[in-house]
Design a protein around this motif. Structure first.
Motif, short mmCIF file in Angstrom:
data_model
loop_
_atom_site.label_atom_id
_atom_site.label_comp_id
_atom_site.label_asym_id
_atom_site.label_seq_id
_atom_site.Cartn_x
_atom_site.Cartn_y
_atom_site.Cartn_z
N ASP A 116 52.73 0.44 50.27
CA ASP A 116 53.96 0.43 49.48
C ASP A 116 54.93 -0.52 50.18
N GLU A 117 55.80 -1.12 49.44
CA GLU A 117 56.69 -2.18 49.96
C GLU A 117 55.83 -3.21 50.70
N ALA A 118 54.79 -3.65 50.00
CA ALA A 118 53.77 -4.51 50.63
C ALA A 118 54.33 -5.79 51.23
N GLY A 142 68.50 -1.99 43.31
CA GLY A 142 67.55 -1.08 42.68
C GLY A 142 67.75 0.38 43.05
N ARG A 143 68.71 0.69 43.92
CA ARG A 143 68.96 2.10 44.25
C ARG A 143 69.72 2.81 43.12
N THR A 144 70.19 2.03 42.16
CA THR A 144 70.85 2.65 40.99
C THR A 144 70.07 2.26 39.73
N ALA A 145 70.42 2.87 38.64
CA ALA A 145 69.74 2.64 37.35
C ALA A 145 68.24 2.84 37.48
N ARG A 146 67.86 3.92 38.10
CA ARG A 146 66.43 4.19 38.32
C ARG A 146 65.86 5.06 37.21
N GLY A 147 64.58 4.99 37.05
CA GLY A 147 63.90 5.80 36.03
C GLY A 147 64.11 5.24 34.64
N VAL A 148 63.66 6.02 33.66
CA VAL A 148 63.67 5.52 32.27
C VAL A 148 65.09 5.48 31.71
N PHE A 149 65.86 6.55 31.93
CA PHE A 149 67.21 6.60 31.35
C PHE A 149 68.31 6.33 32.38
N SER A 184 67.71 0.44 51.67
CA SER A 184 67.60 -0.47 50.52
C SER A 184 66.24 -0.39 49.82
N ARG A 185 65.24 0.14 50.52
CA ARG A 185 63.90 0.20 49.91
C ARG A 185 63.34 1.61 49.96
N GLY A 186 62.57 1.90 48.94
CA GLY A 186 61.73 3.11 48.98
C GLY A 186 62.45 4.43 48.81
N LEU A 187 63.73 4.52 49.09
CA LEU A 187 64.43 5.80 48.97
C LEU A 187 64.88 6.01 47.53
N ASP A 188 64.52 7.17 47.00
CA ASP A 188 64.83 7.46 45.60
C ASP A 188 66.00 8.42 45.52
N PHE A 189 67.22 7.87 45.52
CA PHE A 189 68.43 8.70 45.38
C PHE A 189 68.68 8.91 43.88
#
Ligand SMILES: Nc1ncnc2c1ncn2[C@@H]1O[C@H](COP(=O)(O)OP(=O)(O)OP(=O)(O)O)[C@@H](O)[C@H]1O
Length: 645
Positions: free
Chosen positions: A35-37, A217-224, A189-194
């Protein structure tokens, strides 16, 4: 360890197990997931990753994941991939970032950043905000400072030098809370899902576009998921926007309404003057930020020489800017030619790519360089407000900050003669205050550093026996005002002082022993006193030895006693008679030795002590009872007369 099916770990920890754990075998490994290759395969982890891959069987499936996947053949070759397939779900999308992520950037001066951030937080008290900064020290300082300024919302800080357990705690807390601000480095900045982050603020320019994407990318995550991103750039960092746009990142320039920026400058300065620890943190933040800029690869965007360091220091609350040693050293090491080239480059870049210094005339490279560094053309945000949409500080949350912002004036400073004076003097101090200058000043004033003098309440000096120098040599050495230290002389002086110390120590030990002896003596005295209570009533009575066996009984009667014993008197009665007739010369020695107290004698006869009145008083009582009043008076008078004749 050899029984597990799935193992998740960081490269370093995984390699440690491979090296140190004999049970850790990877012979049967079937799938390797990175992950985070791109991060795993970059320079920082190169050696570790190569060592891990060496330990793995070549026959395996390898899956690589990242929002910014590397296509570098060199990197992929290290993994020995055969027939690799590249899957990019959003390759055809218009933007690389989610559409629900609104992105904007502002251009501001370095000394405006703290004020803008503070105002932003004060206006978004009911939101979840994540703020990225370049270094750990900046995160720590901003967190400490803002906690002291109390913005009215929970604050958290996450950075690499924190202990793992603490990091986890902060991560969970940020996930749990909905109104909270987290200051973080690129660690987050990476990998953490807040979940449900409303805002991502990039207070310092990201290293590259990839870092920008991961941070945002730490915001506006997921479908909605929905969210907003704000990037703060210094005027010369604006070039990164071009790179962002080239990578299909939709980002718009906005400006900040200066009237809505409340910089708590005075408060910060006051806090720092009171708190040395905070001041030191500020100094570290200052130096580390400049260092991070200095070490950045992309010199087109990051140029430490273009940063107004004095203004930056002031914005952090530091009136005197800390020394930037690495920069001084670097500047010294640059040869004059190199320097000129660099200066030329800086000038060219500024004149070509910056629209702010349109009016400036280039005379010579040197002049221009000094202009660039000292009088950097100030692209104040006010200039740009006409064309650029303003940043909306007032948000839709329920906080009543809107009113507060309207009422409050920004940066209101009441001008007193003192403040004017202070500003004038601070302007005069153009020369930086070096440590050497401070040392010279102290030497001039003949102030002895590192000396403690204690005073009484009346202001008299209390002599400190431990610190006072006794030996002549030490005194002489101490009075010498020559800089530096003669080690040999100092050694001799110390040896001399040591002698006095030994004497003082001996005296101390003696005094202690004396005190112990005195205490022991007092104790034994007290014990003797206690014995007296049970034995004789007073010292004059002598010790009570009545309890001793009769020596006559033990050793037989003496010749001189034979007569008296033949009188038929018992030992006890003899004793008592002896007491009554103490002038009997024959038994005088024994009498003195064996004489019991009166109390003992009375008690031994079974007569209660209270009932016994002194013999003389009894006689007078008997006689006076038989007389009339007149006769008694006459008797009393005659007795008195007798006594005083
Ligand atoms: N198919 C899906 N449907 C709904 N939600 C999803 C789906 N896939 C992922 N999510 C949610 O989106 C969020 C982000 O997912 P995830 O952490 O897997 O993303 P990521 O690509 O690994 O992000 P990054 O590597 O940048 O941290 C998570 O909260 C996850 O629950």
């Amino acid at each position: 360890m050899d029984q597990i099916n799935i193992l998740i770990g960081t490269p370093g920890r995984l390699l440690q197990h491979m090296d140190e754990n004999p049970l850790f075998k990877c012979d049967n490994l079937q799938i390797l997931v990175l992950d985070e290759a791109d991060r795993c395969l970059d320079m920082g982890f190169e050696a570790t990753m190569n060592a891990i891959i060496e330990n793995l069987p070549p026959e395996r499936q390898t899956l690589l994941f990242s929002a910014t996947q590397t296509k570098s053949v060199k990197d992929l070759a290290r993994l020995s991939l055969s027939f690799p397939t590249y899957v990019a779900p959003h390759e055809q999308a218009a933007t690389v970032t989610p559409e629900s992520l609104q992105q904007s950037y502002i251009v501001c001066e370095i000394d405006e950043k703290v004020g803008i951030l503070w105002s932003f937080i004060r206006n978004h008290l009911k939101q979840k905000v994540l703020v990225f900064m370049a270094t750990c020290k900046q995160v720590k300082y901003t967190y400490d400072l803002f906690c002291k300024l109390r913005p009215g919302v929970s604050l958290l800080a996450l950075y690499g030098s924190l202990h793992q357990e603490k990091r986890e705690k902060i991560y969970n807390e940020f996930c749990r809370k909905s109104n909270v601000v987290l200051f973080a480095t690129d660690l987050a900045s990476r990998g953490l899902d807040f979940p449900k982050v409303n805002w991502v603020i990039q207070m310092d320019c990201p290293e590259d576009v990839d870092t920008y994407i991961h941070r945002a990318g730490r915001t506006a995550r997921g479908v909605f998921g929905k969210g907003e991103g704000l990037l703060m750039l210094l005027p010369h960092e604006e070039k990164i926007v071009e790179d962002l746009k080239n990578r299909k990142i939709p980002i718009n320039k906005i400006s900040v309404d200066p009237s809505k920026v409340i910089a708590p400058q005075r408060k910060i300065e006051a806090l720092l003057s009171d708190n040395t620890e905070l001041k030191q943190t500020a100094q570290r933040a200052f130096v580390n930020y400049l260092k991070s800029v200095f070490l950045m690869k992309n010199k087109d965007i990051f140029n430490v020489q273009l940063i107004d360091t004095d203004a930056y220091a002031r914005s952090l609350g530091l009136i005197v800017p800390p020394r930037i040693r690495f920069l001084h050293k670097y500047n010294k090491n640059i040869s004059p030619n190199q320097e000129k080239n660099e200066q030329d480059n800086v000038v060219k870049k500024i004149t070509n790519s910056n629209n702010y210094d349109e009016g400036s005339e280039v005379t010579s490279a040197e002049e221009e360089e000094s202009k660039v560094i000292n009088n950097m053309p100030k692209p104040r945000t006010e200039k740009l407000t006409k064309k650029i949409p303003q940043f909306e500080f007032d948000n839709n949350d329920d906080s009543d900050i809107e009113d507060f912002l309207k009422v409050k004036k920004t940066n209101t400073v009441i001008e007193t003669p003192q403040t004017k004076e202070f500003e004038q003097t601070s302007k005069k101090k153009a020369k930086p205050l070096t440590k050497a200058a401070v040392a010279k000043k102290i030497l001039k004033k003949k102030i002895k550093v590192n000396t403690t003098v204690k005073f009484t309440e009346d202001g008299e000096v209390i002599a400190d026996d431990k610190r006072d120098l006794k030996s002549e040599l030490a005194k002489q050495l101490n009075n010498e005002s020559v800089g530096g230290l003669d080690i040999e002389k100092a050694k001799e002086a110390l040896q001399e002082e040591d002698k006095f110390d030994k004497i003082r120590f001996r005296e101390k030990v003696k005094a202690k022993h004396k005190e112990q002896k005195r205490k022991l003596k007092n104790k034994t005295k007290e014990e003797d006193g206690e014995k007296d209570d049970f034995g004789s009533q007073s010292e004059s009575d002598g010790p009570d030895l009545s309890w001793l066996p009769n020596p006559d009984k033990v050793y037989g009667k003496k010749e001189s006693d034979e007569q008296s014993s033949s009188d038929g008197k018992s030992d006890d009665s003899k004793q008592s008679s002896d007491n009554q007739h103490s002038d009997d010369s024959d038994n005088s020695d024994n009498e003195i030795y064996h004489r019991p107290t009166k109390r003992k004698l009375i008690e031994s006869r079974g007569i209660p002590q209270d009932s016994i009145a002194p013999r003389k008083i009894k006689k007078i009582q008997d006689v006076s009872a038989k007389l009339s009043v007149q006769e008694a008076e006459a008797l009393a008078m005659s007795l008195l007369n007798k006594k005083y004749m």
